[in-house]
Design a protein around this motif. Structure first.
Motif, PDB file in Angstrom:
ATOM      1  N   PHE A 134      94.847  21.485  16.170  1.00 55.66           N
ATOM      2  CA  PHE A 134      96.121  21.786  16.811  1.00 55.66           C
ATOM      3  C   PHE A 134      95.890  22.524  18.110  1.00 55.66           C
ATOM      4  CE2 PHE A 134      96.922  21.169  12.383  1.00 55.66           C
ATOM      5  CZ  PHE A 134      98.099  20.443  12.365  1.00 55.66           C
ATOM      6  N   ARG A 135      96.850  22.425  19.002  1.00 54.36           N
ATOM      7  CA  ARG A 135      96.801  23.136  20.278  1.00 54.36           C
ATOM      8  C   ARG A 135      97.709  24.355  20.185  1.00 54.36           C
ATOM      9  NH1 ARG A 135      94.669  20.705  24.829  1.00 54.36           N
ATOM     10  NH2 ARG A 135      93.798  18.673  24.379  1.00 54.36           N
ATOM     11  N   LEU A 136      97.128  25.518  20.489  1.00 54.95           N
ATOM     12  CA  LEU A 136      97.868  26.778  20.490  1.00 54.95           C
ATOM     13  C   LEU A 136      98.051  27.236  21.930  1.00 54.95           C
ATOM     14  CD1 LEU A 136      95.903  28.691  17.715  1.00 54.95           C
ATOM     15  CD2 LEU A 136      97.963  27.313  17.444  1.00 54.95           C
ATOM     16  N   PRO A 137      99.253  27.626  22.306  1.00 53.18           N
ATOM     17  CA  PRO A 137      99.455  28.127  23.667  1.00 53.18           C
ATOM     18  C   PRO A 137      98.795  29.494  23.833  1.00 53.18           C
ATOM     19  CG  PRO A 137     101.457  28.383  22.386  1.00 53.18           C
ATOM     20  CD  PRO A 137     100.488  27.635  21.530  1.00 53.18           C
ATOM     21  N   ILE A 138      98.169  29.714  25.000  1.00 55.74           N
ATOM     22  CA  ILE A 138      97.552  31.020  25.241  1.00 55.74           C
ATOM     23  C   ILE A 138      98.180  31.725  26.436  1.00 55.74           C
ATOM     24  CG2 ILE A 138      95.363  30.560  24.099  1.00 55.74           C
ATOM     25  CD1 ILE A 138      94.171  29.865  26.805  1.00 55.74           C
ATOM     26  N   LYS A 139      98.965  30.988  27.217  1.00 56.69           N
ATOM     27  CA  LYS A 139      99.668  31.582  28.352  1.00 56.69           C
ATOM     28  C   LYS A 139     101.167  31.458  28.109  1.00 56.69           C
ATOM     29  CE  LYS A 139      96.089  30.293  31.630  1.00 56.69           C
ATOM     30  NZ  LYS A 139      95.762  29.449  32.773  1.00 56.69           N
ATOM     31  N   GLN A 140     101.912  32.420  28.560  1.00 60.68           N
ATOM     32  CA  GLN A 140     103.345  32.432  28.336  1.00 60.68           C
ATOM     33  C   GLN A 140     104.031  31.180  28.883  1.00 60.68           C
ATOM     34  OE1 GLN A 140     105.190  36.113  29.038  1.00 60.68           O
ATOM     35  NE2 GLN A 140     107.187  35.428  28.369  1.00 60.68           N
ATOM     36  N   GLU A 141     103.564  30.678  30.022  1.00 59.25           N
ATOM     37  CA  GLU A 141     104.201  29.508  30.620  1.00 59.25           C
ATOM     38  C   GLU A 141     103.959  28.225  29.819  1.00 59.25           C
ATOM     39  OE1 GLU A 141     100.365  30.352  32.912  1.00 59.25           O
ATOM     40  OE2 GLU A 141     102.110  31.531  32.445  1.00 59.25           O
ATOM     41  N   GLU A 142     103.060  28.276  28.839  1.00 55.60           N
ATOM     42  CA  GLU A 142     102.818  27.121  27.979  1.00 55.60           C
ATOM     43  C   GLU A 142     103.821  27.034  26.839  1.00 55.60           C
ATOM     44  OE1 GLU A 142      98.749  27.905  26.921  1.00 55.60           O
ATOM     45  OE2 GLU A 142      97.991  26.768  28.622  1.00 55.60           O
ATOM     46  N   GLY A 143     104.695  28.014  26.714  1.00 60.08           N
ATOM     47  CA  GLY A 143     105.686  28.019  25.641  1.00 60.08           C
ATOM     48  C   GLY A 143     105.126  28.614  24.369  1.00 60.08           C
ATOM     49  N   SER A 144     105.761  28.330  23.244  1.00 57.03           N
ATOM     50  CA  SER A 144     105.315  28.914  21.977  1.00 57.03           C
ATOM     51  C   SER A 144     105.209  27.868  20.872  1.00 57.03           C
ATOM     52  CB  SER A 144     106.282  30.024  21.553  1.00 57.03           C
ATOM     53  OG  SER A 144     107.572  29.481  21.336  1.00 57.03           O
ATOM     54  N   ARG A 145     105.025  26.613  21.274  1.00 54.54           N
ATOM     55  CA  ARG A 145     104.946  25.536  20.294  1.00 54.54           C
ATOM     56  C   ARG A 145     103.507  25.212  19.937  1.00 54.54           C
ATOM     57  NH1 ARG A 145     109.496  21.145  21.543  1.00 54.54           N
ATOM     58  NH2 ARG A 145     108.317  20.183  19.894  1.00 54.54           N
ATOM     59  N   VAL A 146     103.226  25.083  18.642  1.00 56.31           N
ATOM     60  CA  VAL A 146     101.938  24.622  18.143  1.00 56.31           C
ATOM     61  C   VAL A 146     102.080  23.114  17.963  1.00 56.31           C
ATOM     62  CG1 VAL A 146     100.296  24.735  16.231  1.00 56.31           C
ATOM     63  CG2 VAL A 146     101.489  26.812  16.974  1.00 56.31           C
ATOM     64  N   ILE A 147     101.174  22.340  18.595  1.00 54.08           N
ATOM     65  CA  ILE A 147     101.274  20.889  18.523  1.00 54.08           C
ATOM     66  C   ILE A 147      99.953  20.290  18.060  1.00 54.08           C
ATOM     67  CG2 ILE A 147     103.079  20.686  20.275  1.00 54.08           C
ATOM     68  CD1 ILE A 147     100.893  19.928  22.288  1.00 54.08           C
ATOM     69  N   CYS A 148     100.023  19.096  17.492  1.00 50.69           N
ATOM     70  CA  CYS A 148      98.839  18.376  17.045  1.00 50.69           C
ATOM     71  C   CYS A 148      97.992  17.999  18.256  1.00 50.69           C
ATOM     72  CB  CYS A 148      99.260  17.121  16.277  1.00 50.69           C
ATOM     73  SG  CYS A 148      97.860  16.096  15.762  1.00 50.69           S
ATOM     74  N   ALA A 149      96.688  18.233  18.178  1.00 55.30           N
ATOM     75  CA  ALA A 149      95.786  17.893  19.275  1.00 55.30           C
ATOM     76  C   ALA A 149      95.546  16.386  19.361  1.00 55.30           C
ATOM     77  CB  ALA A 149      94.455  18.612  19.104  1.00 55.30           C
TER      78      ALA A 149
END
Length: 64
Positions: A18-33
């Motif tokens: 999964f892709r985890l956001p690390i910057k605020q501008e990336e939002g807060s959604r965890v998505i499948c890689a």
């Protein structure tokens, strides 16, 4: 975004990364890689991981 392997399955493709956001501008959604399907919000994932950690700690203390 940071890609990590979690003990979760994507409900669309069954992938475990999964892709985890690390910057605020990336939002807060965890998505499948793999297929980019939405899995959950980062806050929900954090709460679930904390609960699992506490459960494992209690089990280890009970066994001691």
């Amino acid at each position: 975004m940071m890609t990590v392997t979690l003990n979760l399955d994507c409900s669309v493709c069954g992938h475990h990364r999964f892709r985890l956001p690390i910057k605020q501008e990336e939002g807060s959604r965890v998505i499948c890689a793999n297929c980019s399907a939405y899995k959950c919000q980062v806050q929900d994932l954090e709460k679930a991981l904390i609960a699992v950690g506490r459960s494992r700690h209690r089990t280890a203390v009970s066994a001691a």
